[in-house]
Design a protein around this motif. Structure first.
Motif, mmCIF file in Angstrom:
data_model
loop_
_atom_site.group_PDB
_atom_site.id
_atom_site.type_symbol
_atom_site.label_atom_id
_atom_site.label_comp_id
_atom_site.label_asym_id
_atom_site.label_seq_id
_atom_site.Cartn_x
_atom_site.Cartn_y
_atom_site.Cartn_z
ATOM 1 N N ASN A 4 -95.530 -120.984 73.683
ATOM 2 C CA ASN A 4 -94.599 -119.754 73.180
ATOM 3 C C ASN A 4 -93.410 -119.922 73.527
ATOM 4 O O ASN A 4 -92.488 -118.904 73.720
ATOM 5 N N ASP A 5 -92.983 -121.273 73.551
ATOM 6 C CA ASP A 5 -91.614 -121.263 73.901
ATOM 7 C C ASP A 5 -90.705 -122.140 72.640
ATOM 8 O O ASP A 5 -91.415 -123.075 71.911
ATOM 9 N N SER A 6 -89.625 -121.992 72.299
ATOM 10 C CA SER A 6 -89.047 -122.662 71.344
ATOM 11 C C SER A 6 -88.338 -123.869 71.793
ATOM 12 O O SER A 6 -87.669 -124.871 70.964
ATOM 13 N N GLU A 7 -87.992 -123.999 73.230
ATOM 14 C CA GLU A 7 -87.208 -125.161 73.656
ATOM 15 C C GLU A 7 -88.374 -126.473 73.641
ATOM 16 O O GLU A 7 -89.045 -126.179 74.476
ATOM 17 N N GLY A 8 -87.556 -127.531 73.422
ATOM 18 C CA GLY A 8 -88.299 -128.680 73.496
ATOM 19 C C GLY A 8 -88.740 -129.318 71.929
ATOM 20 O O GLY A 8 -87.965 -128.935 71.038
ATOM 21 N N TYR A 9 -89.710 -130.384 71.957
ATOM 22 C CA TYR A 9 -89.784 -130.833 70.970
ATOM 23 C C TYR A 9 -90.837 -130.417 70.147
ATOM 24 O O TYR A 9 -91.983 -130.040 70.982
ATOM 25 N N GLY A 10 -91.140 -130.303 68.916
ATOM 26 C CA GLY A 10 -92.328 -129.966 68.093
ATOM 27 C C GLY A 10 -92.092 -129.161 66.831
ATOM 28 O O GLY A 10 -90.887 -129.596 66.172
ATOM 29 N N ASN A 11 -92.847 -128.379 66.175
ATOM 30 C CA ASN A 11 -92.718 -127.971 65.055
ATOM 31 C C ASN A 11 -92.523 -126.231 65.373
ATOM 32 O O ASN A 11 -92.236 -125.985 66.491
ATOM 33 N N ASP A 12 -92.469 -125.588 64.352
ATOM 34 C CA ASP A 12 -92.314 -124.047 64.401
ATOM 35 C C ASP A 12 -93.214 -123.517 65.399
ATOM 36 O O ASP A 12 -94.475 -123.630 65.765
ATOM 37 N N ARG A 13 -92.487 -122.530 66.289
ATOM 38 C CA ARG A 13 -93.469 -121.624 67.087
ATOM 39 C C ARG A 13 -94.300 -120.739 66.317
ATOM 40 O O ARG A 13 -93.569 -120.021 65.396
ATOM 41 N N ILE A 14 -95.374 -120.461 66.543
ATOM 42 C CA ILE A 14 -96.313 -119.336 65.866
ATOM 43 C C ILE A 14 -95.853 -117.903 66.212
ATOM 44 O O ILE A 14 -96.370 -117.779 67.551
ATOM 45 N N TRP A 26 -91.616 -128.178 56.835
ATOM 46 C CA TRP A 26 -91.918 -129.467 57.190
ATOM 47 C C TRP A 26 -90.731 -130.332 57.910
ATOM 48 O O TRP A 26 -90.023 -130.936 57.445
ATOM 49 N N SER A 27 -90.791 -130.007 59.233
ATOM 50 C CA SER A 27 -89.866 -130.780 59.999
ATOM 51 C C SER A 27 -90.215 -130.893 61.274
ATOM 52 O O SER A 27 -91.192 -130.010 62.078
ATOM 53 N N TYR A 28 -89.753 -131.625 62.011
ATOM 54 C CA TYR A 28 -89.543 -131.944 63.652
ATOM 55 C C TYR A 28 -88.651 -131.537 64.257
ATOM 56 O O TYR A 28 -87.585 -132.033 63.658
ATOM 57 N N ARG A 29 -88.411 -130.932 65.405
ATOM 58 C CA ARG A 29 -87.366 -130.510 66.005
ATOM 59 C C ARG A 29 -87.475 -130.836 67.392
ATOM 60 O O ARG A 29 -88.238 -130.617 67.970
ATOM 61 N N LEU A 30 -86.077 -130.990 67.942
ATOM 62 C CA LEU A 30 -85.854 -130.979 69.322
ATOM 63 C C LEU A 30 -84.714 -129.776 69.659
ATOM 64 O O LEU A 30 -83.700 -130.105 69.280
ATOM 65 N N MET A 31 -85.352 -128.722 70.191
ATOM 66 C CA MET A 31 -84.320 -127.792 70.612
ATOM 67 C C MET A 31 -83.942 -127.892 72.077
ATOM 68 O O MET A 31 -84.786 -127.817 72.954
ATOM 69 N N LEU A 32 -82.618 -127.847 72.566
ATOM 70 C CA LEU A 32 -82.330 -127.643 73.694
ATOM 71 C C LEU A 32 -81.155 -126.816 74.051
ATOM 72 O O LEU A 32 -80.109 -126.731 73.394
ATOM 73 N N ARG A 33 -81.317 -126.063 75.194
ATOM 74 C CA ARG A 33 -80.156 -125.275 75.554
ATOM 75 C C ARG A 33 -79.305 -125.948 76.244
ATOM 76 O O ARG A 33 -79.470 -126.809 77.448
ATOM 77 N N VAL A 34 -77.807 -125.751 76.028
ATOM 78 C CA VAL A 34 -76.940 -126.687 76.732
ATOM 79 C C VAL A 34 -76.184 -125.537 77.774
ATOM 80 O O VAL A 34 -75.708 -126.015 78.855
ATOM 81 N N TYR A 35 -75.845 -124.538 77.038
ATOM 82 C CA TYR A 35 -75.123 -123.410 77.908
ATOM 83 C C TYR A 35 -75.938 -122.057 77.963
ATOM 84 O O TYR A 35 -76.337 -121.724 76.830
ATOM 85 N N PRO A 36 -75.887 -121.198 79.088
ATOM 86 C CA PRO A 36 -75.445 -121.547 80.410
ATOM 87 C C PRO A 36 -75.952 -122.792 81.015
ATOM 88 O O PRO A 36 -76.976 -122.960 80.790
ATOM 89 N N ILE A 37 -74.997 -123.548 81.755
ATOM 90 C CA ILE A 37 -75.590 -124.987 82.442
ATOM 91 C C ILE A 37 -76.962 -124.349 83.133
ATOM 92 O O ILE A 37 -77.737 -125.204 83.237
ATOM 93 N N GLU A 38 -76.937 -123.144 84.014
ATOM 94 C CA GLU A 38 -78.072 -123.141 84.734
ATOM 95 C C GLU A 38 -79.326 -122.805 84.063
ATOM 96 O O GLU A 38 -80.538 -122.837 84.360
ATOM 97 N N LYS A 39 -79.003 -122.520 82.712
ATOM 98 C CA LYS A 39 -80.467 -122.469 81.784
ATOM 99 C C LYS A 39 -80.843 -123.874 81.228
ATOM 100 O O LYS A 39 -81.694 -123.708 80.550
ATOM 101 N N ARG A 40 -80.291 -124.785 81.621
ATOM 102 C CA ARG A 40 -80.690 -126.000 80.837
ATOM 103 C C ARG A 40 -82.060 -126.596 81.436
ATOM 104 O O ARG A 40 -82.388 -126.296 82.839
ATOM 105 N N ARG A 41 -82.768 -126.986 80.698
ATOM 106 C CA ARG A 41 -84.225 -127.342 81.162
ATOM 107 C C ARG A 41 -84.090 -128.902 80.971
ATOM 108 O O ARG A 41 -84.567 -129.930 79.995
ATOM 109 N N LEU A 42 -83.828 -129.694 82.084
ATOM 110 C CA LEU A 42 -83.488 -131.014 82.114
ATOM 111 C C LEU A 42 -84.525 -131.862 82.155
ATOM 112 O O LEU A 42 -84.418 -132.830 81.371
ATOM 113 N N SER A 43 -85.591 -131.441 82.122
ATOM 114 C CA SER A 43 -86.838 -132.092 82.122
ATOM 115 C C SER A 43 -87.438 -132.183 80.534
ATOM 116 O O SER A 43 -87.988 -133.121 80.142
#
Ligand SMILES: O=C(O)CCC(=O)C(=O)O
Ligand SMILES: [Fe+2]
Length: 273
Positions: free
Chosen positions: A32-42, A51-68
């Motif tokens: 249920n989340d767009s952040e991380g690696y994968g295809n479209d969120r349904i 037809w794509s793979y994506r890696l979406m990462l939040r960079v700012y605000p710093i405290e919202k980063r999901r470093l894992s």
């Protein structure tokens, strides 16, 4: 940013996508989340998948980063993402000030709407070869939800197209250039003066394509709307004030609706002199 620097950014992206699937899956997005690696969120049964793979990462605000979710492999991925983000973000701020000044506004008129928790995200996209480019999009026609998106395109393979006067026009690949695109939230804030163009990515039978897109937008809780002085008798208010526009845009996009239509100001036709 030098050509060799941009090449380095493309390189870490390529190295990530070349990793074995099991390795990339370590950074998989939750269902249920767009952040991380994968295809479209349904989000809808009517959805047509890209037809794509994506890696979406939040960079700012710093405290919202999901470093894992930030790849450990290649080892310099995080460092390069961080550095590229700093450079792109300051370029965006500069452009947003210039754009405000070009409309004779206070230079922070757009930036002020971002609030303290402004969002800045990176999207690494990988478009595999596709045997039916006539049927399948790498990315369906859409307008960006952001205020501004910067795209570092593939060095060689074209694919991004923009709709100009009802014709899809290729955005050329220029190795040492980055594409700056305006999103829906800029169209709202500028009361329709700056347009958020419809664009798409087409697939290709022989060549895979990669891109790195960085986007900025106000924090979800921040209310945005047309800058007051851009609402005049001759240019009435076109859009309502809204919060969390990103979510409206994503759902509409997946259902094939036009997101900006959802935030139109209803009284628009009732202005009379
Ligand atoms: O891959 C591209 O060139 C463009 C990507 C794009 O339009 C987006 O991420 O919104
Ligand atoms: Fe886009």
């Amino acid at each position: 940013m030098s050509t060799s620097y941009l090449e380095k950014v493309r390189q870490v992206s390529k190295q990530f996508f070349q990793l074995p699937v099991e390795e990339k899956e370590k950074y998989a997005r939750a269902a249920n989340d767009s952040e991380g690696y994968g295809n479209d969120r349904i989000v809808s049964e009517k959805q047509v998948l890209d037809w794509s793979y994506r890696l979406m990462l939040r960079v700012y605000p710093i405290e919202k980063r999901r470093l894992s979710l930030w790849p450990q492999n290649p080892t310099d991925f995080s460092e390069i993402l961080e550095d590229f983000s700093i450079k792109v973000r300051s370029m965006m701020e500069y452009l947003l000030r210039c754009m405000a000044r070009s409309l004779n506004l206070e230079e922070d008129s757009f930036l002020d709407q971002f609030g303290e928790q402004s969002l800045f995200a990176a999207r690494f996209s990988f478009y595999p070869c596709c045997s039916r480019p006539d049927l399948v999009h790498g990315l369906k026609p859409h307008t960006d939800r952001s205020v501004m998106t910067v795209v570092l395109q593939d060095k060689e393979v074209e694919g991004l197209q923009v709709l100009i006067h009802d014709k899809w026009v290729n955005v050329p690949t220029i190795p040492n250039a980055i594409v700056v695109n305006l999103g829906d939230q800029m169209q709202i804030m500028s009361n329709g003066i700056f347009k958020s163009p419809l664009h798409r990515v087409v697939t290709n039978k022989e060549k895979l394509r990669m891109s790195v897109a960085m986007s900025c937008e106000p924090g979800a809780k921040n209310e945005i709307g047309p800058v007051e002085s851009l609402i005049t008798d001759t240019r009435p208010r076109l859009y309502k004030n809204v919060r969390n526009y990103g979510e409206i845009n994503y759902r509409c996009y997946q259902e094939g609706k036009i997101p900006l239509e959802m935030v139109k100001y209803a009284d628009n036709n009732f202005h009379q002199n």
